[in-house]
Structures are given as structure tokens and as C-alpha cells.
Scaffold this motif. Structure first.
Motif, PDB file in Angstrom:
ATOM      1  N   LEU A 173       0.861  -1.186   0.000  1.00  0.00           N
ATOM      2  CA  LEU A 173       0.000   0.000   0.000  1.00  0.00           C
ATOM      3  C   LEU A 173       0.892   1.229   0.000  1.00  0.00           C
ATOM      4  CD1 LEU A 173      -2.629  -0.788   2.749  1.00  0.00           C
ATOM      5  CD2 LEU A 173      -3.046  -0.602   0.339  1.00  0.00           C
ATOM      6  N   LEU A 175      -0.190   5.235  -0.406  1.00  0.00           N
ATOM      7  CA  LEU A 175      -1.127   6.309  -0.740  1.00  0.00           C
ATOM      8  C   LEU A 175      -0.580   7.624  -0.191  1.00  0.00           C
ATOM      9  CD1 LEU A 175      -4.428   4.506   0.265  1.00  0.00           C
ATOM     10  CD2 LEU A 175      -3.525   4.763  -2.032  1.00  0.00           C
ATOM     11  N   LEU A 180      -4.665  12.970  -1.696  1.00  0.00           N
ATOM     12  CA  LEU A 180      -5.978  12.309  -1.742  1.00  0.00           C
ATOM     13  C   LEU A 180      -6.806  12.729  -0.542  1.00  0.00           C
ATOM     14  CD1 LEU A 180      -4.559   8.785  -2.588  1.00  0.00           C
ATOM     15  CD2 LEU A 180      -5.581  10.374  -4.213  1.00  0.00           C
ATOM     16  N   PHE A 184     -11.546   9.241   0.376  1.00  0.00           N
ATOM     17  CA  PHE A 184     -11.055   8.318  -0.637  1.00  0.00           C
ATOM     18  C   PHE A 184     -10.147   7.269  -0.011  1.00  0.00           C
ATOM     19  CE2 PHE A 184      -7.759   6.931  -3.557  1.00  0.00           C
ATOM     20  CZ  PHE A 184      -8.526   6.404  -4.589  1.00  0.00           C
ATOM     21  N   VAL A 185      -9.208   7.698   0.855  1.00  0.00           N
ATOM     22  CA  VAL A 185      -8.280   6.777   1.509  1.00  0.00           C
ATOM     23  C   VAL A 185      -9.068   5.767   2.322  1.00  0.00           C
ATOM     24  CG1 VAL A 185      -6.434   6.587   3.214  1.00  0.00           C
ATOM     25  CG2 VAL A 185      -6.362   8.407   1.508  1.00  0.00           C
ATOM     26  N   ASP A 187     -12.268   4.845   2.026  1.00  0.00           N
ATOM     27  CA  ASP A 187     -13.042   3.973   1.141  1.00  0.00           C
ATOM     28  C   ASP A 187     -12.144   2.935   0.472  1.00  0.00           C
ATOM     29  OD1 ASP A 187     -15.339   5.283   1.796  1.00  0.00           O
ATOM     30  OD2 ASP A 187     -15.420   6.513  -0.030  1.00  0.00           O
ATOM     31  N   TYR A 188     -10.949   3.374   0.040  1.00  0.00           N
ATOM     32  CA  TYR A 188     -10.028   2.457  -0.619  1.00  0.00           C
ATOM     33  C   TYR A 188      -9.596   1.348   0.337  1.00  0.00           C
ATOM     34  CZ  TYR A 188      -5.929   0.587  -2.949  1.00  0.00           C
ATOM     35  OH  TYR A 188      -5.015  -0.270  -3.512  1.00  0.00           O
ATOM     36  N   LEU A 189      -9.246   1.744   1.555  1.00  0.00           N
ATOM     37  CA  LEU A 189      -8.809   0.745   2.539  1.00  0.00           C
ATOM     38  C   LEU A 189      -9.925  -0.233   2.867  1.00  0.00           C
ATOM     39  CD1 LEU A 189      -6.668   2.974   4.941  1.00  0.00           C
ATOM     40  CD2 LEU A 189      -5.841   1.317   3.255  1.00  0.00           C
ATOM     41  N   SER A 191     -12.267  -1.046   0.938  1.00  0.00           N
ATOM     42  CA  SER A 191     -12.561  -1.856  -0.247  1.00  0.00           C
ATOM     43  C   SER A 191     -11.676  -3.090  -0.317  1.00  0.00           C
ATOM     44  CB  SER A 191     -12.404  -1.040  -1.520  1.00  0.00           C
ATOM     45  OG  SER A 191     -11.045  -0.763  -1.772  1.00  0.00           O
ATOM     46  N   LEU A 192     -10.519  -3.027   0.380  1.00  0.00           N
ATOM     47  CA  LEU A 192      -9.609  -4.171   0.408  1.00  0.00           C
ATOM     48  C   LEU A 192     -10.107  -5.291   1.316  1.00  0.00           C
ATOM     49  CD1 LEU A 192      -6.200  -2.248   0.633  1.00  0.00           C
ATOM     50  CD2 LEU A 192      -7.217  -3.285  -1.402  1.00  0.00           C
TER      51      LEU A 192
END
Length: 197
Positions: A173, A175, A180, A184-185, A187-189, A191-192
Motif C-alpha cells: 500500500l 497512498l 488524496l 477516498f483513503v 473507502d479504498y482501505l 474496499s480491500l
């Protein structure tokens, strides 16, 4: 009468002879006395000369003593001036040290106050952390088990780094939190995370 005259002449002769003898005896006596007076005068002169020598020696000794005393007084005056200068320096140094000691005492009191305040804060933090840390540790452990992310805590501020141990392959990872948005950060995390349990 002639006999009387003869007798008178003899008497006169005897008287003149006696007078001459007396004068001679008196002369001898006077000469003896004169010699005594001369001897006494010489003795007195010798004594006076001896006393004069003693007086001159005493005067010389007194004069030398005065010169030594004057020199010693001058040295004493110089030493006194040096001692007064040293005393002045010592007094100034004492004043500086007292001022420094007063400053250090104030700083020590301030440090003691700060230490007491820090001890109070530490007690307050200890009281708070005894309650919150176990729950924070629990949440962090729970999030780690759910997300399977191993965080890199030594990265630069604003960066999010770590390794996600996904279902098949571990992936890094990286980022940039300054570029950002936090949403977003997050949501991205999330999503994993594998949501199929």
C-alpha cells in the motif's frame, strides 16, 4: 748684733731655701695633679670617642631600620592595594555568583513546577489510558484481523504505507494522504477488506 744679723741672714737664707723647696714641692704636686687631670682628660676623651662611635653606630642602625621600615611600608602599601583589588574582584564575582544562583534557583523552581505539572498530567493520562488503551488496542487488533493490513509506522507524515495480505497475494500500500482526500483513503482501505465472512 752682728750675730743677730748673721742669724737673720741665715734665717732669711733658710726661709728662702725653704721657700724654694716649698715651691718645688708645690710644683711637683701641681705637676702630679696636672698629669692626673691630663690622664682623666684622655680617659674622658677616649670614653667620649667610644660613646660617639656607639652613638654613630646606633644612629646608623636606626637610620637603616627607618629605611627598612619605609621600604616595608611601601611594600605593605603595594600589597594592600593588590589585596583591595583582589577583594573588589572577589566581591564582583560574589555578586555575579549570587545573581546566577538566584537565576538558577528560579529556574529550578520553574522546573519543579513543570515536573509537578507533568506528573499530574502523567497521572491523568495514566488514568485515561487505563480505560481507553485496552479498548483502542482491541479496536486496532480487530481492524488488523479484519483488514489484514500490516502498517508501516515509520513512513513520512501524510503518507499511508503498509502491506495488505489479501486472499491470494500480499500487495504493498502506498497512498499519498496529502494528495488524496481522507474519504477516498478510507473507502479504498475498506474496499480491500473481504466482506464475505
Amino acid at each position: 748684733m752682728a750675730a743677730f744679723r748673721d742669724m737673720e741672714e741665715v734665717s732669711q737664707g733658710l726661709l728662702s731655701l725653704l721657700g724654694a723647696n716649698r715651691a718645688e714641692a708645690q710644683h711637683r704636686r701641681l705637676l702630679g695633679r696636672h698629669e692626673q687631670v691630663v690622664e682623666r682628660l684622655l680617659e674622658t676623651q677616649d670614653g667620649a670617642e667610644q660613646r660617639l662611635r656607639e652613638i654613630l653606630a646606633a644612629e646608623k642602625e636606626v637610620a637603616q631600620g627607618l629605611l627598612d621600615a619605609k621600604e616595608q611600608a611601601q611594600r605593605g602599601g603595594t600589597e594592600l592595594q593588590q589585596l583591595e583589588a583582589e577583594l573588589q574582584k572577589a566581591s564582583e564575582e560574589d555578586s555575579r555568583l549570587k545573581a546566577s544562583l538566584l537565576q538558577l534557583t528560579r529556574e529550578l523552581e520553574e522546573l519543579r513546577d513543570i515536573e509537578a505539572d507533568l506528573e499530574r498530567q502523567e497521572r491523568d493520562v495514566d488514568e485515561d489510558t487505563t480505560v481507553t488503551i485496552p479498548s483502542a488496542v482491541y479496536v486496532a487488533q480487530l481492524y488488523h484481523r479484519i483488514s489484514k493490513i500490516e502498517w508501516d509506522y515509520e513512513c513520512e507524515p501524510g503518507m499511508v504505507k503498509g502491506i495488505h495480505h489479501g486472499p491470494s497475494v500480499a500487495q504493498p500500500l502506498h497512498l499519498d494522504g496529502t494528495q488524496l482526500s481522507k474519504k477516498f483513503v478510507s473507502d479504498y482501505l475498506w474496499s480491500l477488506v473481504d466482506t464475505e465472512w
